[in-house]
Design a protein around this motif. Structure first.
Motif, PDB file in Angstrom:
ATOM      1  N   MET A 109       0.704  -1.524   0.273  1.00 37.08           N
ATOM      2  CA  MET A 109      -0.119   0.231   0.013  1.00 37.08           C
ATOM      3  C   MET A 109       0.565   0.964   0.293  1.00 37.08           C
ATOM      4  O   MET A 109       0.840   2.476  -0.679  1.00 37.08           O
ATOM      5  N   LYS A 110       2.344   1.868   0.576  1.00 38.26           N
ATOM      6  CA  LYS A 110       2.877   2.678   0.576  1.00 38.26           C
ATOM      7  C   LYS A 110       3.475   3.008  -0.538  1.00 38.26           C
ATOM      8  O   LYS A 110       3.530   4.430  -1.068  1.00 38.26           O
ATOM      9  N   ILE A 111       3.925   1.523  -0.770  1.00 39.99           N
ATOM     10  CA  ILE A 111       4.733   1.951  -2.057  1.00 39.99           C
ATOM     11  C   ILE A 111       3.618   2.147  -3.727  1.00 39.99           C
ATOM     12  O   ILE A 111       3.970   2.378  -4.631  1.00 39.99           O
ATOM     13  N   LYS A 112       2.512   2.195  -3.625  1.00 46.04           N
ATOM     14  CA  LYS A 112       1.240   2.194  -4.660  1.00 46.04           C
ATOM     15  C   LYS A 112       1.024   0.963  -5.406  1.00 46.04           C
ATOM     16  O   LYS A 112       0.905   0.881  -6.717  1.00 46.04           O
ATOM     17  N   ASP A 113       1.788  -0.102  -4.613  1.00 42.42           N
ATOM     18  CA  ASP A 113       1.738  -1.566  -5.685  1.00 42.42           C
ATOM     19  C   ASP A 113       0.291  -2.315  -5.750  1.00 42.42           C
ATOM     20  O   ASP A 113       0.270  -3.196  -5.164  1.00 42.42           O
ATOM     21  N   HIS A 114      -0.485  -1.451  -6.164  1.00 45.81           N
ATOM     22  CA  HIS A 114      -1.528  -2.250  -6.193  1.00 45.81           C
ATOM     23  C   HIS A 114      -1.692  -3.510  -7.015  1.00 45.81           C
ATOM     24  O   HIS A 114      -2.949  -4.235  -6.238  1.00 45.81           O
ATOM     25  N   ALA A 115      -1.363  -4.602  -7.831  1.00 45.38           N
ATOM     26  CA  ALA A 115      -1.456  -5.371  -7.763  1.00 45.38           C
ATOM     27  C   ALA A 115      -1.288  -6.740  -7.072  1.00 45.38           C
ATOM     28  O   ALA A 115      -1.629  -6.933  -6.776  1.00 45.38           O
ATOM     29  N   THR A 116       0.454  -5.842  -6.435  1.00 43.23           N
ATOM     30  CA  THR A 116       0.593  -6.784  -4.874  1.00 43.23           C
ATOM     31  C   THR A 116      -0.097  -6.741  -3.994  1.00 43.23           C
ATOM     32  O   THR A 116      -0.708  -7.580  -3.583  1.00 43.23           O
ATOM     33  N   TYR A 117      -0.781  -5.750  -4.081  1.00 50.64           N
ATOM     34  CA  TYR A 117      -2.080  -5.609  -2.382  1.00 50.64           C
ATOM     35  C   TYR A 117      -3.337  -6.740  -2.862  1.00 50.64           C
ATOM     36  O   TYR A 117      -3.469  -6.808  -1.495  1.00 50.64           O
ATOM     37  N   ASN A 118      -3.646  -6.226  -4.116  1.00 48.66           N
ATOM     38  CA  ASN A 118      -4.776  -7.109  -4.559  1.00 48.66           C
ATOM     39  C   ASN A 118      -4.321  -8.751  -4.116  1.00 48.66           C
ATOM     40  O   ASN A 118      -5.464  -8.960  -3.652  1.00 48.66           O
ATOM     41  N   LEU A 119      -3.068  -9.085  -4.569  1.00 46.45           N
ATOM     42  CA  LEU A 119      -2.725 -10.589  -4.027  1.00 46.45           C
ATOM     43  C   LEU A 119      -2.363 -10.810  -2.924  1.00 46.45           C
ATOM     44  O   LEU A 119      -3.097 -11.929  -2.413  1.00 46.45           O
ATOM     45  N   LEU A 120      -2.421 -10.372  -1.985  1.00 46.32           N
ATOM     46  CA  LEU A 120      -2.208  -9.829  -0.153  1.00 46.32           C
ATOM     47  C   LEU A 120      -3.217 -10.046   0.420  1.00 46.32           C
ATOM     48  O   LEU A 120      -3.593 -10.959   1.352  1.00 46.32           O
ATOM     49  N   GLN A 121      -4.312  -8.987  -0.570  1.00 46.34           N
ATOM     50  CA  GLN A 121      -5.413  -9.168   0.584  1.00 46.34           C
ATOM     51  C   GLN A 121      -6.064 -10.915   0.073  1.00 46.34           C
ATOM     52  O   GLN A 121      -6.523 -11.383   1.016  1.00 46.34           O
ATOM     53  N   TRP A 122      -5.847 -11.602  -0.742  1.00 46.24           N
ATOM     54  CA  TRP A 122      -6.654 -12.716  -0.775  1.00 46.24           C
ATOM     55  C   TRP A 122      -5.765 -13.772   0.647  1.00 46.24           C
ATOM     56  O   TRP A 122      -6.484 -14.452   1.118  1.00 46.24           O
TER      57      TRP A 122
END
Length: 172
Positions: A109-122
């Motif tokens: 979230m801090k580096i605004k990596d939306h794809a990785t953030y989305n993966l991590l929410q799983w």
């Protein structure tokens, strides 16, 4: 493309997932050795789940063209005098995993990596389920205490678990 720092962090988590699998394989061996064949099966399926979780990260890193780094897997340290202590150790481990996954989510979230953030929410959602599952088993074991019939019934029920690869769900 994923940042180098995020790739390093995800590689650390990838190796944690493989180590988790190894821990659950050790717990399966402990349960089997002590006559809890249902618990042994349950932990073996937990082992399979952790491998699938690791492979989900592995595939993501591949798709992001990141270097994959596989570390040595440390032997699990199981110190227990009872099957309930094994499940309590597993719950403590899952809570640690939850903490690491939350930290990774914060980093993404801090580096605004939306794809990785989305993966991590799983993974974060999966951890809620993992902790609840272990907590429920521990609660049941506490209810029956040292009652052999009660532990037998719980063990028999846990032996009915079937592996379902949640990483392959269409919604993922």
């Amino acid at each position: 493309m994923i940042s180098k720092s995020m790739a390093v962090s995800l590689n650390e988590q990838l190796n944690r997932e493989f180590h988790s699998a190894y821990i659950y394989l050790g717990m399966s061996a402990y349960a089997s050795k002590n006559g809890f064949n249902g618990c042994a099966r349950w932990f073996n399926i937990q082992y399979q789940e952790e491998i699938s979780h690791a492979m989900k990260l592995f595939k993501y890193l591949e798709d992001q063209d990141a270097q994959i780094v596989l570390d040595d897997i440390k032997a699990p340290k199981l110190k227990s005098n009872s099957i309930i202590e094994i499940f309590e150790a597993a719950l403590a481990h899952e809570r640690k995993m939850s903490g690491w996954l939350n930290e990774l989510s914060d980093e993404a979230m801090k580096i605004k990596d939306h794809a990785t953030y989305n993966l991590l929410q799983w993974y974060v959602t999966e951890q809620v389920e993992e902790e609840a599952s272990f907590g429920e088993i521990i609660d049941q074991m506490k209810i029956v205490g040292g009652n052999g019939y009660g532990l037998y019934a719980i063990d028999k029920e846990l032996g009915n678990r079937v592996f379902v690869d949640s990483t392959q769900d269409a919604a993922n």
